[in-house]
Design an enzyme around this catalytic site. Structure first.
Site, PDB file in Angstrom:
ATOM      1  N   HIS A   5       0.832  -1.237   0.141  1.00 25.51           N
ATOM      2  CA  HIS A   5      -0.136   0.039  -0.004  1.00 25.51           C
ATOM      3  C   HIS A   5       0.895   1.314   0.033  1.00 25.51           C
ATOM      4  O   HIS A   5       0.186   2.240   0.097  1.00 25.51           O
ATOM      5  CB  HIS A   5      -0.944   0.042   1.230  1.00 25.51           C
ATOM      6  CG  HIS A   5      -1.677  -1.265   1.324  1.00 25.51           C
ATOM      7  ND1 HIS A   5      -1.390  -2.223   2.097  1.00 25.51           N
ATOM      8  CD2 HIS A   5      -2.954  -1.546   0.458  1.00 25.51           C
ATOM      9  CE1 HIS A   5      -2.261  -3.397   2.039  1.00 25.51           C
ATOM     10  NE2 HIS A   5      -3.283  -2.761   0.879  1.00 25.51           N
ATOM     11  N   ARG A  25      -5.227  17.126   2.608  1.00 21.65           N
ATOM     12  CA  ARG A  25      -4.886  17.731   3.698  1.00 21.65           C
ATOM     13  C   ARG A  25      -3.046  17.256   3.967  1.00 21.65           C
ATOM     14  O   ARG A  25      -2.249  18.148   4.157  1.00 21.65           O
ATOM     15  CB  ARG A  25      -5.342  17.297   5.013  1.00 21.65           C
ATOM     16  CG  ARG A  25      -6.422  18.037   5.359  1.00 21.65           C
ATOM     17  CD  ARG A  25      -7.144  17.541   6.688  1.00 21.65           C
ATOM     18  NE  ARG A  25      -8.598  17.418   6.705  1.00 21.65           N
ATOM     19  CZ  ARG A  25      -9.070  16.462   7.448  1.00 21.65           C
ATOM     20  NH1 ARG A  25      -8.635  15.811   8.270  1.00 21.65           N
ATOM     21  NH2 ARG A  25     -10.593  16.604   7.076  1.00 21.65           N
ATOM     22  N   SER A 206     -14.944  19.418  13.870  1.00 16.62           N
ATOM     23  CA  SER A 206     -15.526  20.017  12.421  1.00 16.62           C
ATOM     24  C   SER A 206     -17.066  20.030  12.838  1.00 16.62           C
ATOM     25  O   SER A 206     -17.575  20.656  11.635  1.00 16.62           O
ATOM     26  CB  SER A 206     -15.125  19.158  11.341  1.00 16.62           C
ATOM     27  OG  SER A 206     -15.546  17.709  11.766  1.00 16.62           O
ATOM     28  N   ASP A 207     -17.629  19.323  13.646  1.00 19.00           N
ATOM     29  CA  ASP A 207     -19.171  19.316  13.643  1.00 19.00           C
ATOM     30  C   ASP A 207     -19.330  19.085  15.036  1.00 19.00           C
ATOM     31  O   ASP A 207     -18.775  18.594  15.913  1.00 19.00           O
ATOM     32  CB  ASP A 207     -19.695  18.653  12.460  1.00 19.00           C
ATOM     33  CG  ASP A 207     -19.137  17.040  12.491  1.00 19.00           C
ATOM     34  OD1 ASP A 207     -18.723  16.910  11.194  1.00 19.00           O
ATOM     35  OD2 ASP A 207     -19.079  16.450  13.323  1.00 19.00           O
TER      36      ASP A 207
END
Ligand code: HPA
Length: 234
Positions: A5, A25, A206-207
């Site tokens: 990977h 990011r 973020s929320d």
């Protein structure tokens, strides 16, 4: 010596890794913070860049979303690339009224109900904790840096679900002091324990599960400077 990977050669990954969920990011951290950053892996779009920060080598590489994904990358980095320290910089949903959108949470520990972790040592409620020296240094650095941002240190909940609403579970976790929900910290801490490397998750809210307030996709990508600056200093 690429892995299934990660296509980088062994010397192309630094011993310290900063790990956001989102590949964009990772690219933004490389562009905005690192000197001489070079793309060293892009398998499955999981970008990794190695450069230096204040003269010290560091790799910014994405984890993808969820426990299984971060487990794959963190394990390969530790086993095959000699990585000694992984600091996740991600986003999370606040579970308590005293935690607000844009606050930063240093996850000293992570509860989880993920079967990924239950299968590691069957029958044991494994304690998913950050490396103590990293967490202590992160709190000190955050206090030094971030007069404009509120920083919390404590437990998060690592969930396998983003959309499944479980109000009773959220209430119980919040009542037990859990600050926020995210999807990778416990898995990263389990890899830290298994591979004997230092791990820490620093998340930006973020929320909010209680108010429904949330950052836009654009803000999610840009509003995590404090977490990145703390992570780079470790
Ligand atoms: N749930 C799980 N993971 C998250 C959330 C959430 O509400 N917000 C950011 N990451």
């Amino acid at each position: 010596m690429p892995t299934p990977h990660i296509r980088a050669e062994r010397g192309q990954i630094a011993r310290r890794v900063i790990m956001p969920g989102d590949p964009r990011r990772a690219e933004r951290i490389a562009r905005d913070y690192l000197d001489d950053a070079v793309l060293v892996t892009d398998v499955r779009g999981i970008l990794g860049f190695t450069g230096t920060w204040e003269g010290r080598p560091v790799t910014a590489m994405a984890s993808g979303m969820g426990g299984p994904s971060i487990t794959i990358y963190a394990t390969e980095l530790a086993r095959e690339y000699g990585v000694e320290q992984i600091v996740r910089v991600g986003t999370a949903g606040a579970m308590r009224a005293d935690v607000a959108v844009r606050d930063v949470v240093i996850a000293t520990g992570a509860h989880t109900d993920s079967s990924t972790m239950a299968s590691r040592i069957p029958g044991v409620h494994f304690s998913h904790v950050a490396d103590f020296s990293l967490a202590r240094a992160a709190v000190a650095e955050a206090e030094r840096l971030a007069a404009e941002v509120t920083v919390h240190a404590g437990q998060v909940f690592t969930s396998d679900h983003f959309y499944l609403e479980r109000p009773a579970l959220s209430d119980a976790l919040a009542a037990h002091g859990t600050l926020a929900v995210e999807m990778e910290a416990a898995a990263l801490y389990a890899v830290g324990a298994a591979e004997r490397i230092r791990t820490l998750a620093i998340v930006t809210i973020s929320d909010h599960l209680l108010t429904g307030e949330s950052m836009t996709a654009e803000e999610r990508e840009s509003q995590f400077g404090t977490a990145v600056r703390v992570a780079l200093a470790l």
